[in-house]
Design a protein around this motif. Structure first.
Motif, PDB file in Angstrom:
ATOM      1  N   UNK A 423     -13.037   4.119   0.397  1.00 23.55           N
ATOM      2  CA  UNK A 423     -13.465   3.422   1.608  1.00 23.55           C
ATOM      3  C   UNK A 423     -12.242   2.960   2.402  1.00 23.55           C
ATOM      4  N   UNK A 424     -12.128   3.321   3.676  1.00 17.50           N
ATOM      5  CA  UNK A 424     -11.049   2.779   4.508  1.00 17.50           C
ATOM      6  C   UNK A 424     -11.268   1.279   4.757  1.00 17.50           C
ATOM      7  N   UNK A 425     -10.214   0.500   4.623  1.00 16.76           N
ATOM      8  CA  UNK A 425     -10.302  -0.947   4.843  1.00 16.76           C
ATOM      9  C   UNK A 425      -9.179  -1.399   5.774  1.00 16.76           C
ATOM     10  N   UNK A 426      -9.546  -2.207   6.751  1.00 19.61           N
ATOM     11  CA  UNK A 426      -8.572  -2.821   7.654  1.00 19.61           C
ATOM     12  C   UNK A 426      -8.468  -4.291   7.275  1.00 19.61           C
ATOM     13  N   UNK A 427      -7.323  -4.733   6.722  1.00 22.98           N
ATOM     14  CA  UNK A 427      -7.203  -6.124   6.251  1.00 22.98           C
ATOM     15  C   UNK A 427      -7.489  -7.159   7.332  1.00 22.98           C
ATOM     16  N   UNK A 429      -8.655  -6.689  11.055  1.00 19.90           N
ATOM     17  CA  UNK A 429      -8.996  -5.881  12.237  1.00 19.90           C
ATOM     18  C   UNK A 429      -8.800  -6.617  13.549  1.00 19.90           C
ATOM     19  N   UNK A 430      -8.917  -7.939  13.528  1.00 16.59           N
ATOM     20  CA  UNK A 430      -8.756  -8.711  14.759  1.00 16.59           C
ATOM     21  C   UNK A 430      -7.315  -8.668  15.262  1.00 16.59           C
ATOM     22  N   UNK A 431      -6.363  -8.321  14.397  1.00 20.62           N
ATOM     23  CA  UNK A 431      -4.957  -8.254  14.790  1.00 20.62           C
ATOM     24  C   UNK A 431      -4.526  -6.853  15.222  1.00 20.62           C
ATOM     25  N   UNK A 432      -5.421  -5.898  15.038  1.00 27.38           N
ATOM     26  CA  UNK A 432      -5.088  -4.511  15.372  1.00 27.38           C
ATOM     27  C   UNK A 432      -5.213  -4.287  16.881  1.00 27.38           C
ATOM     28  N   UNK A 433      -4.186  -3.703  17.473  1.00 26.65           N
ATOM     29  CA  UNK A 433      -4.223  -3.354  18.892  1.00 26.65           C
ATOM     30  C   UNK A 433      -4.973  -2.040  19.069  1.00 26.65           C
ATOM     31  N   UNK A 434      -5.986  -2.056  19.896  1.00 27.70           N
ATOM     32  CA  UNK A 434      -6.834  -0.876  20.073  1.00 27.70           C
ATOM     33  C   UNK A 434      -6.253   0.066  21.120  1.00 27.70           C
ATOM     34  N   UNK A 457      -2.754   1.003  16.634  1.00 27.95           N
ATOM     35  CA  UNK A 457      -1.414   1.370  17.105  1.00 27.95           C
ATOM     36  C   UNK A 457      -0.403   1.459  15.981  1.00 27.95           C
ATOM     37  N   UNK A 458      -0.896   1.475  14.733  1.00 28.23           N
ATOM     38  CA  UNK A 458       0.048   1.528  13.617  1.00 28.23           C
ATOM     39  C   UNK A 458      -0.591   2.185  12.398  1.00 28.23           C
ATOM     40  N   UNK A 459       0.285   2.675  11.522  1.00 28.52           N
ATOM     41  CA  UNK A 459      -0.148   3.207  10.242  1.00 28.52           C
ATOM     42  C   UNK A 459      -1.186   4.312  10.341  1.00 28.52           C
ATOM     43  N   UNK A 460      -2.086   4.406   9.368  1.00 24.75           N
ATOM     44  CA  UNK A 460      -3.088   5.481   9.350  1.00 24.75           C
ATOM     45  C   UNK A 460      -4.194   5.296  10.384  1.00 24.75           C
ATOM     46  N   UNK A 461      -4.096   4.222  11.178  1.00 24.28           N
ATOM     47  CA  UNK A 461      -5.147   3.943  12.180  1.00 24.28           C
ATOM     48  C   UNK A 461      -4.784   4.484  13.552  1.00 24.28           C
ATOM     49  N   UNK A 462      -3.599   5.064  13.670  1.00 26.09           N
ATOM     50  CA  UNK A 462      -3.181   5.616  14.965  1.00 26.09           C
ATOM     51  C   UNK A 462      -3.953   6.903  15.268  1.00 26.09           C
ATOM     52  N   UNK A 478       0.236  10.046   2.296  1.00 26.53           N
ATOM     53  CA  UNK A 478      -0.424   9.164   1.337  1.00 26.53           C
ATOM     54  C   UNK A 478      -1.944   9.233   1.452  1.00 26.53           C
ATOM     55  N   UNK A 479      -2.606   9.275   0.301  1.00 25.14           N
ATOM     56  CA  UNK A 479      -4.065   9.163   0.271  1.00 25.14           C
ATOM     57  C   UNK A 479      -4.459   7.830  -0.370  1.00 25.14           C
ATOM     58  N   UNK A 480      -3.568   6.842  -0.239  1.00 24.26           N
ATOM     59  CA  UNK A 480      -3.855   5.490  -0.718  1.00 24.26           C
ATOM     60  C   UNK A 480      -3.727   4.462   0.394  1.00 24.26           C
ATOM     61  N   UNK A 481      -2.800   4.709   1.338  1.00 23.36           N
ATOM     62  CA  UNK A 481      -2.558   3.745   2.407  1.00 23.36           C
ATOM     63  C   UNK A 481      -3.821   3.515   3.237  1.00 23.36           C
ATOM     64  N   UNK A 482      -4.323   2.272   3.251  1.00 26.38           N
ATOM     65  CA  UNK A 482      -5.504   1.927   4.031  1.00 26.38           C
ATOM     66  C   UNK A 482      -6.817   2.256   3.348  1.00 26.38           C
ATOM     67  N   UNK A 483      -6.764   2.715   2.099  1.00 25.89           N
ATOM     68  CA  UNK A 483      -7.981   3.113   1.389  1.00 25.89           C
ATOM     69  C   UNK A 483      -8.215   2.255   0.149  1.00 25.89           C
ATOM     70  N   UNK A 484      -9.493   2.068  -0.156  1.00 25.98           N
ATOM     71  CA  UNK A 484      -9.893   1.378  -1.367  1.00 25.98           C
ATOM     72  C   UNK A 484     -10.717   2.350  -2.225  1.00 25.98           C
ATOM     73  N   UNK A 485     -10.269   2.588  -3.444  1.00 25.64           N
ATOM     74  CA  UNK A 485     -10.989   3.458  -4.368  1.00 25.64           C
ATOM     75  C   UNK A 485     -11.884   2.614  -5.269  1.00 25.64           C
ATOM     76  N   UNK A 486     -13.112   3.030  -5.444  1.00 24.85           N
ATOM     77  CA  UNK A 486     -14.083   2.282  -6.235  1.00 24.85           C
ATOM     78  C   UNK A 486     -14.409   3.077  -7.499  1.00 24.85           C
ATOM     79  N   UNK A 487     -14.255   2.423  -8.648  1.00 27.46           N
ATOM     80  CA  UNK A 487     -14.582   3.040  -9.925  1.00 27.46           C
ATOM     81  C   UNK A 487     -15.854   2.436 -10.499  1.00 27.46           C
TER      82      UNK A 487
END
Length: 493
Positions: A423-427, A429-434, A457-462, A478-487
């Motif tokens: 699952x992609x997660x934004x720690x 989101x209110x601080x992210x520039x759209x 405007x940054x990271x995997x969200x660009x 990377x397939x970890x940056x910005x993602x949460x893996x659930x087991x």
């Protein structure tokens, strides 16, 4: 209830792919060839594969990108014409799906209605309509290869007095089979790729065709050559790869040049256009866009066919705002009259993601427009789902394939790590520039912004803009940056 449950279990697949167009076929190939043991199916609304290329039927329908990059990298386009027409593209797609056995995984006449993710069960349930009845499919990962526009409804536009017209009014999206336009006076409203394609093709049979535009666009002639030096001196397989490399790099460099030096690019395009115009057609105002090159997509003219129609006197261009449509033609605010027997409204597409289906998480409606997009493919807080979206400044398939390659890496990573979802997660989101998800200011894009996902405007969200960077990231990023893996939760003794 038990009957429904059994029916759903019998229709379980590791991967559910929605849509059997270019993106769906490509996704299927990547899954079956790079994810060992994975099961998948493709759910397709129509009775045939091909998506856009099976749907659109207007005269001259063709790609607006070269097939060396629009074709699949794992099955190179070997025809020497880089710009192909609809029937040739359909043949290519059909043959490709058959050669690789992908056609055996397609379930036709399945209208995609909704998809619901269950956190408890860690799987998707997709509801389709088949012959008027609901049919359910479940799977772990959902790939939405549904394209980017509404198949049922074009971009709504207001054309004053269109109801007064006594002739035929057609939107290219719904071109009637067998429509006769011989010896007709036709006005094509619009100046995009569809209009630029229609004009020279209609002019072959029509008495005269006028392209009526409110705002001009940039036209760029390219040779649709049937031979090349590479094919004369290299083996066929190597020549095809050379062609692909050429069409990957040259258009990319030209795009960057236009963005970096817009004034110079304007001058070059003006010179090239002026050279092809007949003396009866002035460059200004018909070929002077209000925007810089590549702020909207350039329209390709294979072998300059649009300009050839102008030089033959079979076509013309009118620039202005429609005052009213009369019974026998169109009156512009300038007072110019355009008498016609047929009006073709090539006024654009209505952008739509996921085929307009209802997306839900644990039964709650999921609002796409409120979420940020991870690497141009997955949405914040939406588990195990990818949207296949191509580029606006290059061939659609290039973006579709980088997406597919990331998907298979995610599937293999989940299997290796014992995870059931990602699952992609934004720690914060209110601080992210759209920023805009699509880097064009075309009318149909601007009008759809409020319905599209957000990008940062940054990271995997660009947003994705550079195929070469995205290709590297799809293979090695990377397939970890910005993602949460659930087991799965293991019961504690």
């Amino acid at each position: 209830m038990n009957g429904t449950s059994n029916k759903m279990e019998s229709n379980y697949f590791d991967v559910l792919i929605i849509g059997a167009g270019v993106s769906g076929i490509n996704s299927a190939y990547r899954v079956q060839s790079e994810v060992p043991g994975a099961t998948y199916t493709i759910l397709e609304t129509r009775e045939h594969l091909g998506g856009t290329w099976d749907f659109w039927k207007y005269p001259g329908i063709r790609s607006d990108s070269d097939l060396h990059t629009f074709g699949f990298p794992w099955r190179p386009w070997t025809d020497r014409k880089p710009i192909a027409d609809g029937p040739d593209i359909m043949k290519y797609l059909t043959e490709t799906a058959g050669i690789h056995g992908i056609d055996k995984h397609i379930r036709y006449k399945h209208f995609f209605q909704s998809a619901n993710w269950s956190t408890e069960e860690q799987k998707w349930t997709v509801t389709t309509i088949v012959d008027g009845e609901e049919r359910y499919y479940t799977g772990n990962f959902l790939i939405l290869s549904t394209g980017y526009y509404d198949y049922k409804e074009p971009l709504p536009v207001v054309i004053p007095g269109i109801e007064n017209f006594k002739g035929k009014v057609i939107h290219p999206q719904f071109w009637p089979e067998g429509q006769d336009y011989s010896n007709k006076r036709i006005v094509v409203i619009g100046s995009g790729a569809t209009a630029v394609t229609l004009v020279p093709n209609l002019a072959e049979k029509a008495e005269h065709v006028t392209m009526l535009q409110r705002s001009p666009t940039y036209l760029f002639s390219i040779p649709n050559r049937k031979w090349s030096l590479s094919h004369m001196i290299l083996p066929k397989w190597l020549a095809s790869r050379f062609d692909r490399l050429w069409f990957l790099t040259v258009p990319f460099l030209f795009f960057r040049f236009c963005r970096a030096y817009p004034t110079v690019a304007r001058s070059i395009l003006r010179l090239l256009t002026t050279r092809q115009l007949p003396k009866s057609v002035p460059h200004d105002p018909h070929f002077v866009p209000k925007y810089n090159p590549w702020e909207q997509r350039l329209c390709a003219c294979p072998d300059g066919d649009f300009f050839k129609a102008l030089r033959r006197g079979k076509a013309s261009v009118a620039t202005g705002v429609i005052k009213s449509v009369t019974e026998t033609g169109i009156t512009l605010e300038s007072g110019q009259e355009l008498p016609c027997d047929m009006i073709v409204t090539a006024t654009g597409l209505k952008i739509q993601l996921a085929g307009g289906a209802d997306l839900r998480v644990d039964g709650a409606s999921f609002q796409v427009s409120e979420k940020f997009m991870w690497k141009g493919m997955m949405l914040q807080d939406l588990p195990n789902a990818a949207f296949v979206i191509g580029y606006t400044n290059a061939s659609w398939t290039l973006g579709a394939d980088t997406t597919a390659q990331v998907i298979v890496r995610l599937l293999n990573r989940m299997k290796k790590d014992g995870a059931t979802s990602v699952v992609p997660r934004v720690p914060h989101p209110e601080k992210m520039t759209q920023t805009p998800v699509l880097n064009l200011n075309s009318t149909y894009v601007v009008r759809a912004m409020e319905r599209l996902p957000k990008v940062g405007n940054s990271g995997p969200w660009k947003p994705r803009e550079n195929y070469f960077v995205d290709y590297w990231n799809s293979r090695y990023g990377s397939v970890y940056d910005g993602l949460e893996y659930v087991k799965p939760v293991t019961a504690q003794l």
